[in-house]
Motif scaffolding. Structure first.
Motif, PDB file in Angstrom:
ATOM      1  N   LEU A 321       0.823  -1.212   0.000  1.00 14.52           N
ATOM      2  CA  LEU A 321       0.000   0.000   0.000  1.00 14.52           C
ATOM      3  C   LEU A 321       0.852   1.255   0.000  1.00 14.52           C
ATOM      4  O   LEU A 321       0.549   2.221  -0.710  1.00 14.52           O
ATOM      5  CB  LEU A 321      -0.935  -0.005   1.220  1.00 14.52           C
ATOM      6  N   SER A 322       1.915   1.270   0.790  1.00 19.76           N
ATOM      7  CA  SER A 322       2.805   2.429   0.806  1.00 19.76           C
ATOM      8  C   SER A 322       3.467   2.615  -0.556  1.00 19.76           C
ATOM      9  O   SER A 322       3.634   3.746  -1.027  1.00 19.76           O
ATOM     10  CB  SER A 322       3.880   2.263   1.886  1.00 19.76           C
ATOM     11  N   ARG A 323       3.811   1.523  -1.185  1.00 17.56           N
ATOM     12  CA  ARG A 323       4.440   1.601  -2.506  1.00 17.56           C
ATOM     13  C   ARG A 323       3.479   2.190  -3.532  1.00 17.56           C
ATOM     14  O   ARG A 323       3.884   3.009  -4.375  1.00 17.56           O
ATOM     15  CB  ARG A 323       4.898   0.206  -2.920  1.00 17.56           C
ATOM     16  N   LEU A 324       2.232   1.780  -3.455  1.00 24.07           N
ATOM     17  CA  LEU A 324       1.235   2.345  -4.362  1.00 24.07           C
ATOM     18  C   LEU A 324       1.044   3.840  -4.122  1.00 24.07           C
ATOM     19  O   LEU A 324       0.965   4.635  -5.071  1.00 24.07           O
ATOM     20  CB  LEU A 324      -0.094   1.607  -4.198  1.00 24.07           C
ATOM     21  N   SER A 325       0.971   4.222  -2.851  1.00 27.64           N
ATOM     22  CA  SER A 325       0.796   5.640  -2.515  1.00 27.64           C
ATOM     23  C   SER A 325       1.970   6.470  -3.048  1.00 27.64           C
ATOM     24  O   SER A 325       1.778   7.582  -3.561  1.00 27.64           O
ATOM     25  CB  SER A 325       0.669   5.823  -1.009  1.00 27.64           C
ATOM     26  N   GLU A 326       3.187   5.936  -2.928  1.00 30.17           N
ATOM     27  CA  GLU A 326       4.369   6.657  -3.398  1.00 30.17           C
ATOM     28  C   GLU A 326       4.349   6.859  -4.908  1.00 30.17           C
ATOM     29  O   GLU A 326       4.966   7.794  -5.427  1.00 30.17           O
ATOM     30  CB  GLU A 326       5.630   5.896  -2.995  1.00 30.17           C
ATOM     31  N   GLN A 327       3.628   5.972  -5.607  1.00 31.47           N
ATOM     32  CA  GLN A 327       3.527   6.079  -7.062  1.00 31.47           C
ATOM     33  C   GLN A 327       2.304   6.879  -7.510  1.00 31.47           C
ATOM     34  O   GLN A 327       1.961   6.890  -8.700  1.00 31.47           O
ATOM     35  CB  GLN A 327       3.492   4.684  -7.681  1.00 31.47           C
ATOM     36  N   GLY A 328       1.661   7.542  -6.550  1.00 31.39           N
ATOM     37  CA  GLY A 328       0.552   8.425  -6.887  1.00 31.39           C
ATOM     38  C   GLY A 328      -0.811   7.774  -6.968  1.00 31.39           C
ATOM     39  O   GLY A 328      -1.776   8.399  -7.424  1.00 31.39           O
TER      40      GLY A 328
END
Length: 505
Positions: A321-328
């Motif tokens: 989830l954090s990775r997705l958030s970092e990618q916008g």
């Protein structure tokens, strides 16, 4: 008892690659070392080879001239076993044959003083059995180095039934003084590494046999998702299939044909066909001049996704989830059963059931299962499988979401627990049984697998991080899916889950 003083004389019997490597390690640590081989001139040639290797390190600036000269000055080739009479430690690194080793150690016992420690570098034979015919079996232990000995950090200190614990501690401290990472283990088949590592090869071989994916795809998943240095097919090609298959058969036979160690028919066929890996020019891959390595399979999507819904905790995949958030990508969080929704697709970390089974039992349409990654925030690749009848648009949306996170996506057939998860669960299960049976401590098992075969994390610590309850569920579902004892969960794993404890509590 502390480590042997550097004035202690060390002898190594066997001047092959392993024996020469062990001799180099002891000489570099400052001991006078005698090297013996039954082939005339072989010991002297081995020392010359050590000199050439050290010379290359000097040329590259990794070793000083003085250090090279000091190491070579500590090495002496001898031609007769009687020359070892006043040694303090003798390490045997000869052929893996029980009777040959027994004969050698009986001969040494008649030559050496009572203070001399006898050690075998065997990787598979019982220390108890080797020592059984000695007058003083307590002074024989296993000192198992990994190849190449000057490079590999791990040394297994193996105690047989009669081995003196004080001598085991002496060898442990000595190996540490030599710059190694020693671990204690009982003399059981495979010791720590060659036992616990079997599932790493076995599960990839089984997935290949079942057509879950091809070799380059499974290898890439082990590296780029699992964090392993090599995949099972690359590694067995490097080791040699004759060697790897023989070890598997030896462990299988030693455990009275326990199906958990069942050898692979695919690997047997390679051995029968002389395709032994790199050394023969062909194994799972071709090593002929100009051969092109096949690339891992990937699935791609051109769909555009900008939002997803996380229902509850995704367990080991929560970092996604954090990775997705970092990618916008906008991540909307709400309560639920650990699912990730994007468009019409439903994504979930595998629990060991096939996607078709889980979709039916849990009432989930358009289900896509995610494999385990060692670190979801950094992994380059992820494996997925999906339930039959999935809407192609939903599959496209699920793949697009993972690509948006920066993953290369590899599709597996609908296989229980996918690739990395089933392998790690089985590694942890085997490690749990080794711990339960008193083969070694949890800390030593994890250290052995990190230092001996370069795993990114010890299997017991990895299981703790995933959550033991989830690992148990995966194994129970694998066992139910296959209907085989191969996947039976360890009693210790069941106990720790019931107690609410980890392996390292």
């Amino acid at each position: 008892m502390t480590a042997l003083n550097t004035s202690a004389r060390v002898a190594v019997i066997g001047a092959g690659a392993m024996g020469a490597g062990i001799a180099q390690v002891a000489a570099q640590a400052g001991h006078p070392v005698l090297l013996l081989d039954n082939r005339p001139g072989a010991a002297a040639q081995a020392i010359e080879g050590i000199g050439r290797q050290l010379g290359k390190r000097v040329d590259s600036g990794k070793l000083s001239v003085d250090a090279r000269n000091a190491t070579l000055a500590n090495l002496q080739a001898v031609e007769a076993i009687e020359a070892l009479a006043d040694c303090d430690l003798i390490i045997e690194a000869i052929v893996e044959n029980l009777e040959v080793k027994r004969t050698l150690f009986r001969q040494l016992e008649g030559i050496c003083g009572e203070h001399c420690i006898l050690a075998s570098n065997t990787s598979s034979l019982s220390i108890t059995s080797i020592a059984a015919q000695l007058e003083r079996p307590q002074r024989l232990l296993g000192l198992h180095f990994f190849n190449p000995a000057p490079v590999m950090a791990l040394v297994e200190i193996v105690s047989g039934l009669a081995s003196d614990p004080a001598l085991a501690e002496c060898l442990y401290d000595t190996a540490k003084a030599w710059g190694k990472k020693p671990v204690h283990t009982r003399s059981t088949p495979g010791f720590i590494v060659n036992r616990v590592a079997r599932p790493f090869y076995a599960e990839s071989l089984r997935m290949l046999q079942e057509g879950a994916a091809d070799c380059p795809t499974l290898d890439a998943l082990m590296r780029e998702a699992g964090g392993f240095a090599m995949g099972a097919f690359e590694l067995t090609d490097l080791i040699g299939h004759d060697v790897n298959y023989a070890v598997t058969c030896s462990v299988f036979d030693a455990y009275y044909q326990d199906t958990r160690f069942l050898p692979s028919l695919i690997q047997k066929e390679l051995v029968d066909g002389g395709r032994l890996g790199r050394k023969s020019g062909h194994g799972f891959y071709s090593y002929a001049e100009g051969a092109v390595r096949p690339q891992p399979a990937e699935i791609n999507s051109a769909a555009s996704v900008n939002v997803c819904i996380a229902e509850g905790n995704l367990g080991a995949a929560q970092a996604l989830l954090s990775r997705l958030s970092e990618q916008g990508v906008e991540v909307i969080q709400r309560d639920g059963q650990g699912l990730l929704r994007v468009g019409d697709a439903v994504l979930a970390l595998s629990d060991g059931r096939m996607a078709c089974q889980r979709a039916k039992e849990d009432g989930l349409r358009n289900l896509i299962l995610l494999d385990l990654a060692f670190d979801y925030s950094k992994a380059q690749r992820i494996a997925i499988s999906y339930a039959a009848g999935i809407d192609p648009q939903a599959l496209d949306q699920g793949v697009a979401l993972l690509q948006r996170a920066g993953f290369k996506v590899s599709l597996l057939s609908d296989s229980p627990a996918l690739a990395v998860l089933r392998t790690v669960a089985m590694l942890a299960n085997e490690a749990a049984d080794a711990l339960l049976q008193g083969v070694a401590s949890a800390a030593d098992i994890d250290l052995a697998m990190r230092a001996g075969v370069n795993y990114p994390q010890g299997p017991l610590a990895w299981a703790d991080a995933i959550g033991l309850a989830h690992v148990l569920k995966v194994l129970e579902n694998l066992q139910a899916g296959y209907g085989e004892e191969r996947y039976r969960p360890s009693l210790l794993l069941r106990r720790r889950v019931a107690e609410g404890r980890t392996f390292h509590d």
